[in-house]
Design a protein around this motif. Sequence first.
Motif, PDB file in Angstrom:
ATOM      1  N   MET A   1     -16.804 -68.530   2.145  1.00  0.00           N
ATOM      2  CA  MET A   1     -17.117 -67.137   2.469  1.00  0.00           C
ATOM      3  C   MET A   1     -16.625 -66.794   3.873  1.00  0.00           C
ATOM      4  N   ASN A   2     -16.817 -67.711   4.812  1.00  0.00           N
ATOM      5  CA  ASN A   2     -16.337 -67.477   6.179  1.00  0.00           C
ATOM      6  C   ASN A   2     -14.812 -67.313   6.204  1.00  0.00           C
ATOM      7  N   ALA A   3     -14.138 -68.150   5.390  1.00  0.00           N
ATOM      8  CA  ALA A   3     -12.682 -68.039   5.330  1.00  0.00           C
ATOM      9  C   ALA A   3     -12.262 -66.698   4.734  1.00  0.00           C
ATOM     10  N   GLN A   4     -12.983 -66.257   3.683  1.00  0.00           N
ATOM     11  CA  GLN A   4     -12.678 -64.963   3.072  1.00  0.00           C
ATOM     12  C   GLN A   4     -12.914 -63.819   4.052  1.00  0.00           C
ATOM     13  N   MET A   5     -14.030 -63.911   4.794  1.00  0.00           N
ATOM     14  CA  MET A   5     -14.312 -62.876   5.785  1.00  0.00           C
ATOM     15  C   MET A   5     -13.245 -62.882   6.883  1.00  0.00           C
ATOM     16  N   GLY A   6     -12.765 -64.076   7.244  1.00  0.00           N
ATOM     17  CA  GLY A   6     -11.696 -64.156   8.235  1.00  0.00           C
ATOM     18  C   GLY A   6     -10.431 -63.473   7.746  1.00  0.00           C
ATOM     19  N   GLU A   7     -10.117 -63.662   6.435  1.00  0.00           N
ATOM     20  CA  GLU A   7      -8.946 -62.991   5.859  1.00  0.00           C
ATOM     21  C   GLU A   7      -9.115 -61.478   5.874  1.00  0.00           C
ATOM     22  N   VAL A   8     -10.340 -61.020   5.586  1.00  0.00           N
ATOM     23  CA  VAL A   8     -10.615 -59.575   5.624  1.00  0.00           C
ATOM     24  C   VAL A   8     -10.418 -59.034   7.037  1.00  0.00           C
ATOM     25  N   VAL A   9     -10.893 -59.796   8.022  1.00  0.00           N
ATOM     26  CA  VAL A   9     -10.764 -59.362   9.423  1.00  0.00           C
ATOM     27  C   VAL A   9      -9.292 -59.293   9.826  1.00  0.00           C
ATOM     28  N   VAL A  10      -8.506 -60.314   9.422  1.00  0.00           N
ATOM     29  CA  VAL A  10      -7.075 -60.293   9.742  1.00  0.00           C
ATOM     30  C   VAL A  10      -6.398 -59.078   9.108  1.00  0.00           C
ATOM     31  N   GLY A  11      -6.725 -58.799   7.845  1.00  0.00           N
ATOM     32  CA  GLY A  11      -6.181 -57.610   7.185  1.00  0.00           C
ATOM     33  C   GLY A  11      -6.623 -56.329   7.883  1.00  0.00           C
ATOM     34  N   LEU A  12      -7.869 -56.336   8.363  1.00  0.00           N
ATOM     35  CA  LEU A  12      -8.408 -55.168   9.060  1.00  0.00           C
ATOM     36  C   LEU A  12      -7.663 -54.926  10.368  1.00  0.00           C
ATOM     37  N   LEU A  13      -7.393 -55.991  11.086  1.00  0.00           N
ATOM     38  CA  LEU A  13      -6.671 -55.847  12.349  1.00  0.00           C
ATOM     39  C   LEU A  13      -5.249 -55.332  12.118  1.00  0.00           C
TER      40      LEU A  13
END
Length: 681
Positions: free
Chosen positions: A156-168
């Motif tokens: 889940m942390n990795a998925q959230m990290g991917e979301v954050v990268v996409g968000l940036l």
Amino acid sequence: MLKYKINELRNSGDMERIIDTSQRLEEQYNLLNNTFSNNPCEFIKKMQHLLNEETKILRAADTAELEVKPIIGDTWMGDLQGSLFSLSFKHVNELKSRIDEQINCLDEKADFKRLSQEEMHRKTASFNARQAELTQAQRDSFKQNRDRFMRTLQGMNAQMGEVVVGLLTLFDDILRKLKVAHDYILKEIDDWKEEQRRGMISGKQPPSLDYIERDACLLADTLTSCAGYYARLQDHLEEMAENRNLITHFHSEILNFIRGLMYKCFIIEKQPPQVLKRDTKFSAAVRIIAGERWGFAIKQPLLKVYLVNAEQAQAILNSNGDVRDVQVCGDVVNGEKVMDYSTQTKTVHCHLKNMVVKKLSRAADRRAAELVTEEKFGVYFQCLVHVPYKESYSPHPHSSRADSKKTLPAVSLPVTVTVHGSQSSAAEATIFWDNSFAPRNRDSFAHPGAQPWGELKARISDCFMKNTDRYLNEDALRYLGMKVLNLDSADDLDSKPVSWQAFSKDTLKKPDRTFTFWEWLYSCIDLIKKHFLPMWKDNLIEGFISKARTEALLKSAEPHTFLLRFSDSNQGMISISLKQRDESIKHIIYSAAELKRLDLAQRILDPDVLRYLYPHHPKEMKFKKYYKAVKEEVPGYEKDFIRAHIPLEQVDIMKLDNLFNEPESANENELMEIISYFDSY
């Protein structure tokens, strides 16, 4: 090239290509030919504009993401700048939708993670409390479940990290699009201000600010919405510590856009008069574009007005909104007012009336009295605003709940301040020169240097249009150019430079005069406005033509023909140049005081010797409508009126003697000459 291509297609034998392409090319050829065949330079200007705007679009676009489909208007040119703005916002809205989806996804994952952790904590606490009662199999099962949960948590942390990268990545994209829109609005405002400055010469009013208000409101709403993303991400900042600086940077950039837009949107809608007279009332109007979006409809800003010198004015303009320690050099009475908010137009504005300059403090190093009219000031409008507190506006939203106090500055176009009416002409010269040639977004109120006559003549013609509702023709401008440059020939006149000294400070040299070029020109404008403006607008007055040229024109006309020109040797006088019966040219000049006693139309219509306006128009046809009828006689009072009279040329006395002493010796021509002499009375 189009015509060549059309012929090439028709001769190619490829019928499919001919049908598909040739007809469309023919239509474009006819359109271009009909529109620009008589004005090819205009075609070049429009093509340059199109190519420049296309370059901007291509630079701003991401090739894989943006399809450039300009919104073409009624003409084939279209409004590409408007298209650029619309395209930017179209993709901004798309990016906002994707950002909202990503943040919602992040919220959902964070909520699921929090609930899962709470559930795991509860189970762990229960396991620890009952551990002694559990079998080894149950203990092993719990440990397996806990390990599985930890692996899931890491996923889940990795998925959230991917979301954050996409968000940036989306943040970077939307910043680029917002910059395009932000720059477009600022350019719109700068263009409007430049048009307003030009209008101070030509008299043309700039367009309404409503179109800028519409675009600025759209941008303000978008920026406020984007600023809110920071608050929405507050709960996730701890989990993405490595990206926290990037998110803070995005928020700071949005705040910079907001501050820059708010600063630029405080506009002087109606400039104060640029020649102010001390202790004399004047007015001005200001407006805050998109003011409602910043909350100024509720907490209406306080407006204060001061007078500042050129140095302070430039410091304010360079401050980018961070105005501190402004030293004023003059008090403005009635210069403080709370701005109004209109519920109908949704605008925040203020119209200040009856302002008066008091206690003016001039530069200490001023040495000559005439420099009073060359010293420039700025009317400084200081708007004190309270930006309502919003969590999204502050990088540290929980640090304070107080409203943010800001100062929005605006400085007028340069003004001069006079104390006596005799200074008006010189002060107007300073303002005219400044408005005409000051570079756009200049660094100071410094006086522009020498200018080519080709540029100056266009501004002079604009000045006449503003003051007298008539542009000057090329002959008049050529005469003025030779006069200000002291030249006898008009060869290559447009490229010759005219200095400020020659324009307004040095007296005319050919022939020697006691007045400057501007003083003479200004007196002509004043004479037109006060004494014969309708006749000037109807092109009945030749005006700017030399005495020698006048005499050359009248020599080919029949006797009793006249034209009207400004006196070359006197300020503020008009001359009636008349071809007399004996072929000589007579010049009769009238001052403003004389025209006040008896107007120009009466001075033309009364004398019988004035019969034809050059070249051959009967004067009654041209001037009758300007003639003031003599008032009817009031019973019991004697009627009194003034009649204009022009002394006639002398008749040969010997001919008169011969006529009376030996009438049989007079020929027909002599008789007709004598008869016309008496008839003229």
